[in-house]
Scaffold this active site. Structure first.
Site, PDB file in Angstrom:
ATOM      1  N   VAL A  16       0.817  -1.216   0.000  1.00 15.19           N
ATOM      2  CA  VAL A  16       0.000   0.000   0.000  1.00 15.19           C
ATOM      3  C   VAL A  16       0.848   1.262   0.000  1.00 15.19           C
ATOM      4  O   VAL A  16       0.309   2.366  -0.087  1.00 15.19           O
ATOM      5  CB  VAL A  16      -0.980   0.047   1.201  1.00 15.19           C
ATOM      6  N   LYS A  17       2.172   1.123   0.087  1.00 10.34           N
ATOM      7  CA  LYS A  17       3.040   2.293   0.100  1.00 10.34           C
ATOM      8  C   LYS A  17       3.249   2.820  -1.326  1.00 10.34           C
ATOM      9  O   LYS A  17       2.737   2.280  -2.299  1.00 10.34           O
ATOM     10  CB  LYS A  17       4.368   1.956   0.770  1.00 10.34           C
ATOM     11  N   ILE A  18       4.064   3.850  -1.457  1.00  8.52           N
ATOM     12  CA  ILE A  18       4.169   4.579  -2.708  1.00  8.52           C
ATOM     13  C   ILE A  18       4.876   3.762  -3.781  1.00  8.52           C
ATOM     14  O   ILE A  18       4.479   3.768  -4.946  1.00  8.52           O
ATOM     15  CB  ILE A  18       4.848   5.934  -2.449  1.00  8.52           C
TER      16      ILE A  18
END
Length: 383
Positions: free
Chosen positions: A187-189
């Site tokens: 879910v991170k960049i």
């Protein structure tokens, strides 16, 4: 269901991983080194140490700075539990600094006041772990000044903030800290599946973190207590861990990192669109500090009527919107309650939690999906 966060996997990512599968190395090999070099170059840091998670990176960062029994580490209560747990893994005590409810980040006013008391009582923390909540950096200029004045180390938890900047300094340059940690959770960049990275400008810290992620083993004769038996020889010189990143994960990370600026820009566009569409509704986004570039990991709103938060949350879920809440204050978790923390100790973080909602924000979110999110939120707030 429209998820609040989601990875963006493209054909070039798949091909990068396939290339590793067809190579001689699957675990920690040359691709990990290339990923470390690419990441350190992207954030203007001298050294990067890849790990199998950001939690692992936080742990070895604490150990490299000498955190251990008898020490105390301070962090934000408005974060995932790993930001505090890493100190407990080292046998250290944990304490928290309340937040600025307008940003969700550590309050430098509260930090200064707490440090003044700690100095009088002789209990200055060994390290501070400021968390760049939702992608917006903390006030690192003030934090760095306080660190020099009071004599504590700083580990930036930038799990949300790759691609962010404090003024002209990219988060990760370590101008204001000893070590910065990034997360590559899906879910991170950018993602490696699971993975983390610790960056630093200190060669000794980098070398120690590298050993600690790999069982405390070295092949450097200068660190051994006897001459090597041969080129195959190694020694375990301290107790380390198996925190290594694989070449498979690193290949995905290199491919993803090439699109970092594109991802951050798309998130910025979506955040600006949320700002416009939510105007006039009984909710407010986080304040933005002037001169600071957020990486926009999360788009968090605060409801004007916290008593309706669960009702609004359930309505959005019913409309296919994967709303979330970030975060339950760490000091309210039962584990930390058993250590003596209780409700009311960090009122700003508790109040923030009571009204916070995280709306979907990721590069694959379409304008149509975002409009549906806002329509569903408007319906819930107007019921």
């Amino acid at each position: 269901m429209i998820p609040y966060g989601r990875q963006d996997i493209r054909e070039e990512d798949v091909q990068a991983v396939l290339d590793v599968l067809r190579s001689d190395f699957l675990t920690q090999g040359p691709v990990v080194t290339r990923f470390e070099e690419a990441l350190s170059g992207a954030v203007n840091a001298r050294h990067a140490v890849a790990t199998n998670s950001a939690t692992s990176a936080l742990h070895v960062a604490c150990l490299a700075l000498g955190v251990g029994p008898g020490d105390t580490v301070w962090t934000s209560p408005n974060t995932f539990v790993a930001s505090a747990n890493c100190a407990r893994y080292c046998g250290a005590e944990v304490d928290f600094v309340d937040i600025d409810p307008s940003t969700g980040n550590i309050s430098v006013v509260a930090l200064r006041e707490k440090l003044d008391v700690a100095r009088r009582e002789g209990r200055i923390p060994k390290a501070l772990i400021p968390v760049h909540y939702a992608g917006q950096p903390c006030d690192m200029t003030v934090i760095a000044e306080l660190a020099e004045d009071y004599g504590f180390s700083v580990i930036e938890d930038a799990s949300h903030a790759i691609g962010a900047a404090w003024g002209d300094e990219p988060v990760g340059s370590c101008r204001f800290s000893d070590i910065t940690v990034f997360s590559f959770h899906p879910v991170k960049i950018v993602t490696t599946g699971e993975g983390g990275m610790a960056v630093t400008n200190d060669t000794e810290l980098a070398d120690r973190m590298s050993r600690l992620r790999s069982h405390g083993i070295t092949r450097d004769p200068g660190l051994m207590d006897r001459d090597p038996d041969g080129s195959w020889y190694y020694q375990q010189v301290e107790l380390g861990f198996n925190y290594r990143m694989t070449d498979l994960a690193a290949a995905l990370g290199i491919s993803q990192l090439s699109r970092l600026s594109m991802y951050v820009e798309r998130r910025r566009q979506l955040a600006a669109r949320y700002d416009r569409m939510l105007s006039g509704l009984p909710c407010a986004p986080l304040d933005r500090m002037p001169g600071v570039a957020s990486a926009w990991h999360l788009y968090v709103i605060r409801l004007s009527d916290p008593a309706r938060r669960r009702e609004v949350f359930d309505h959005l879920k019913g409309e296919g919107v994967g709303v979330n809440v970030h975060y339950i204050p760490v000091h309210l978790q039962p584990y930390y309650g058993a250590l003596g923390f209780s409700q009311g100790q960090f009122p700003a973080a508790e109040s923030f939690y009571a009204s916070a909602l995280t709306l979907p924000l990721h590069p694959r979110l379409s304008d149509e999906e975002q409009s549906h999110v806002v329509d569903a939120l408007r319906d819930a707030l107007e019921e």
